[in-house]
Motif scaffolding. Structure first.
Motif, PDB file in Angstrom:
ATOM      1  N   ASN A  11       0.819  -1.229   0.000  1.00 30.31           N
ATOM      2  CA  ASN A  11       0.000   0.000   0.000  1.00 30.31           C
ATOM      3  C   ASN A  11       0.844   1.268   0.000  1.00 30.31           C
ATOM      4  OD1 ASN A  11      -2.232  -1.703   0.182  1.00 30.31           O
ATOM      5  ND2 ASN A  11      -2.265  -1.621   2.418  1.00 30.31           N
ATOM      6  N   VAL A  12       1.862   1.297  -0.851  1.00 33.75           N
ATOM      7  CA  VAL A  12       2.712   2.489  -0.964  1.00 33.75           C
ATOM      8  C   VAL A  12       2.028   3.471  -1.925  1.00 33.75           C
ATOM      9  CG1 VAL A  12       4.970   3.361  -1.620  1.00 33.75           C
ATOM     10  CG2 VAL A  12       4.763   1.133  -0.523  1.00 33.75           C
ATOM     11  N   GLY A  13       1.766   4.697  -1.462  1.00 35.64           N
ATOM     12  CA  GLY A  13       1.102   5.696  -2.291  1.00 35.64           C
ATOM     13  C   GLY A  13       2.060   6.347  -3.262  1.00 35.64           C
ATOM     14  N   GLN A  14       1.486   7.108  -4.201  1.00 31.23           N
ATOM     15  CA  GLN A  14       2.296   7.828  -5.175  1.00 31.23           C
ATOM     16  C   GLN A  14       2.748   9.188  -4.646  1.00 31.23           C
ATOM     17  OE1 GLN A  14       0.008   8.003  -8.752  1.00 31.23           O
ATOM     18  NE2 GLN A  14       0.391   5.871  -9.288  1.00 31.23           N
ATOM     19  N   LEU A  15       2.044   9.732  -3.637  1.00 25.85           N
ATOM     20  CA  LEU A  15       2.443  11.012  -3.060  1.00 25.85           C
ATOM     21  C   LEU A  15       2.017  11.041  -1.591  1.00 25.85           C
ATOM     22  CD1 LEU A  15      -0.386  12.899  -2.884  1.00 25.85           C
ATOM     23  CD2 LEU A  15      -0.037  12.897  -5.352  1.00 25.85           C
ATOM     24  N   VAL A  22       3.546   9.764   8.066  1.00 22.86           N
ATOM     25  CA  VAL A  22       3.500   8.804   6.957  1.00 22.86           C
ATOM     26  C   VAL A  22       3.593   7.399   7.536  1.00 22.86           C
ATOM     27  CG1 VAL A  22       4.690   7.934   4.910  1.00 22.86           C
ATOM     28  CG2 VAL A  22       4.464  10.399   5.286  1.00 22.86           C
ATOM     29  N   GLU A  23       2.674   6.548   7.128  1.00 28.09           N
ATOM     30  CA  GLU A  23       2.683   5.147   7.549  1.00 28.09           C
ATOM     31  C   GLU A  23       3.306   4.287   6.452  1.00 28.09           C
ATOM     32  OE1 GLU A  23      -1.129   3.814   8.638  1.00 28.09           O
ATOM     33  OE2 GLU A  23      -1.255   5.042  10.447  1.00 28.09           O
ATOM     34  N   CYS A  24       4.213   3.429   6.839  1.00 22.04           N
ATOM     35  CA  CYS A  24       4.880   2.511   5.907  1.00 22.04           C
ATOM     36  C   CYS A  24       4.490   1.080   6.286  1.00 22.04           C
ATOM     37  CB  CYS A  24       6.392   2.695   5.965  1.00 22.04           C
ATOM     38  SG  CYS A  24       7.289   1.527   4.909  1.00 22.04           S
ATOM     39  N   HIS A  25       3.635   0.456   5.472  1.00 18.52           N
ATOM     40  CA  HIS A  25       3.187  -0.913   5.728  1.00 18.52           C
ATOM     41  C   HIS A  25       4.106  -1.897   4.988  1.00 18.52           C
ATOM     42  CE1 HIS A  25      -0.695   0.329   7.539  1.00 18.52           C
ATOM     43  NE2 HIS A  25      -0.557   1.373   6.728  1.00 18.52           N
ATOM     44  N   TYR A  26       4.459  -2.986   5.668  1.00 15.30           N
ATOM     45  CA  TYR A  26       5.342  -3.980   5.055  1.00 15.30           C
ATOM     46  C   TYR A  26       5.026  -5.356   5.636  1.00 15.30           C
ATOM     47  CZ  TYR A  26       7.881  -3.136   9.435  1.00 15.30           C
ATOM     48  OH  TYR A  26       8.218  -2.980  10.745  1.00 15.30           O
TER      49      TYR A  26
END
Length: 432
Positions: A11-15, A22-26
């Motif tokens: 779910n990495v956004g384009q902007l 900012v949330e970084c899901h992995y």
């Protein structure tokens, strides 16, 4: 420096917006050996060393995590440490305790927030230690519509694959029916030959019996032997007749079975034909609804342009009213004309909104009629395979998505109408 990917970013956004966290899901795969020294950094695209990060945070895992298992997690980057808005592209990079890169995300940028009319707000539930937490995500409307379109295309590919599988099954059933019919024909021919042989034997036995009966009159000394032969021949005749009757009954049963098989094959052909026509009809309906949706979007854009033009007119009227404030005694007539123009614009906007509501009501009626027709078709197709049922469920989801889009469009139109009316009232009150 890179090794086989054992971590996947999701779910990495384009902007992203620098003013918010900012949330970084992995996701960590079972092949990854997690350590408390693992970290995730934001790198400018084109970096050549893991020391060239802009900012970083530690890669955490949920409580109770065990090694060699798959797990989903999330890392947070606070707004204070994020880059400023610019066209420079960045990417997430997962680095383990040895300094080796385990995963890289797709590029993204940081930009200033756009007007609310070009953004969409989504709700996402995330489990925390204190319970479930509901997050609000703001993404561009174009990105949301693009993701919905991609989901629809993927569902369409799945339905096409299911249709191909159904066609293959139908061809296999047709081949099996042909083989069964050929086997039955061979068995029937064999039975016919056996019946013919038995009838010949019966005729031969009858002829022999007649000859024996004729000789019985002339040869009295062999009466006992002839009596024995006669009784034996009679028994064989009875057995042959009984066997002929049994074979005729078996042949009749096989004939009836063949008729039933042909009738079942015709019913299967008719069901497949109805299913194909129904899918073609649903596909045409979907295309027509998509065209209507695009037409509605074009109409909304036209209304937005007209609203912007009305705002420009209102702004020019404000400037004129400010200029006429010092000469109010000499310009009462011009002020009255300006009020009339504003009233005419408001009346025209109300008429346009009324026409738009009528068109939306007609569209809703057509959609409701189509929904009832689809429900009637679903009742008729309850005996079909599971693949057709999944197709109907997909159509229902698409209708719900379209209804959501219509509700959002209606809400946006109502907001624009309220803004125009409020601005008109404000101009009238200022002029008075």
């Amino acid at each position: 420096m890179d090794k086989q990917s054992t971590v996947v970013f999701r779910n990495v956004g384009q902007l992203y917006f620098p003013e918010t966290r900012v949330e970084c899901h992995y996701s960590l795969t079972s092949e990854h050996r997690w350590s408390s020294s693992d970290w995730i950094g934001i790198f400018e695209v084109g970096w050549s060393s893991v020391k060239q990060y802009y900012t970083y945070t530690w890669a955490l895992v949920p409580e109770g995590y065990t090694e060699c298992t798959d797990v989903n997690s999330c890392a947070l980057f606070h707004a204070f440490y994020l880059p400023q808005p610019s066209p420079v592209e960045y990417e997430f990079v997962y680095v383990d305790e040895k300094g080796e890169v385990c995963a890289r995300s797709r590029p993204f940028t940081f930009c200033a927030p756009k007007p609310l009319e070009e953004l969409e707000t989504l709700k996402e539930e995330r489990e925390e230690e204190d319970g479930e937490e509901e997050l609000l995500l703001v993404i561009p409307r174009a990105q949301l519509l693009q993701s919905q379109l991609e989901e629809c295309l993927q569902k369409q590919v799945g339905i096409q694959h299911a249709l191909d599988e159904a066609k293959k099954e139908r061809e296999q059933e047709r081949e099996n029916s042909k083989l069964g019919k050929m086997e039955w024909e061979l068995e029937r021919e064999a039975m016919k030959g056996e019946i013919t042989e038995l009838r010949d034997n019966l005729r031969h036995n009858s002829d022999t019996l007649k000859k024996v009966e004729g000789k019985h009159k002339d040869v009295k000394y062999s009466q006992e032997n002839l009596t024995y032969v006669l009784s034996k021949l009679m028994a064989e005749k009875a057995e042959s007749e009984q066997r002929v009757r049994d074979l005729e009954e078996d042949m009749k049963v096989l004939t009836d079975s063949d008729k039933e098989g042909n009738m079942e094959l015709e019913r299967l052909k008719e069901r497949v034909k109805k299913m194909s026509s129904q899918m073609t009809h649903d596909e045409e309906k979907r295309k027509s609804l998509q065209v209507e949706n695009e037409a509605a979007l074009v109409e909304v854009r036209g209304l937005q342009e007209r609203l912007e033009a009305a705002e420009h007119v209102a702004e020019s009227l404000r400037r004129e009213l400010r200029e006429l404030g010092t000469h109010q005694g000499h310009t009462n007539t011009e002020l009255h004309q300006a009020r009339l123009q504003v009233a005419q614009l408001t009346l025209q906007l109300s008429e346009d909104n009324l026409l738009l509501r009528e068109e939306r009501a007609n569209w809703a009626l057509e959609r409701e009629a189509y929904k009832h027709a689809a429900e009637a078709d679903i009742k008729k197709l309850q005996e079909l395979s599971g693949e057709v049922q999944r197709k109907e469920e997909w159509l229902q989801e698409e209708r719900i998505e379209r209804e959501k889009l219509e509700v959002e469009l209606t809400r946006e139109r109502d907001c624009n109408r309220i803004c125009i009316i409020s601005r008109s009232d404000y101009i009238l009150e200022t002029g008075e």
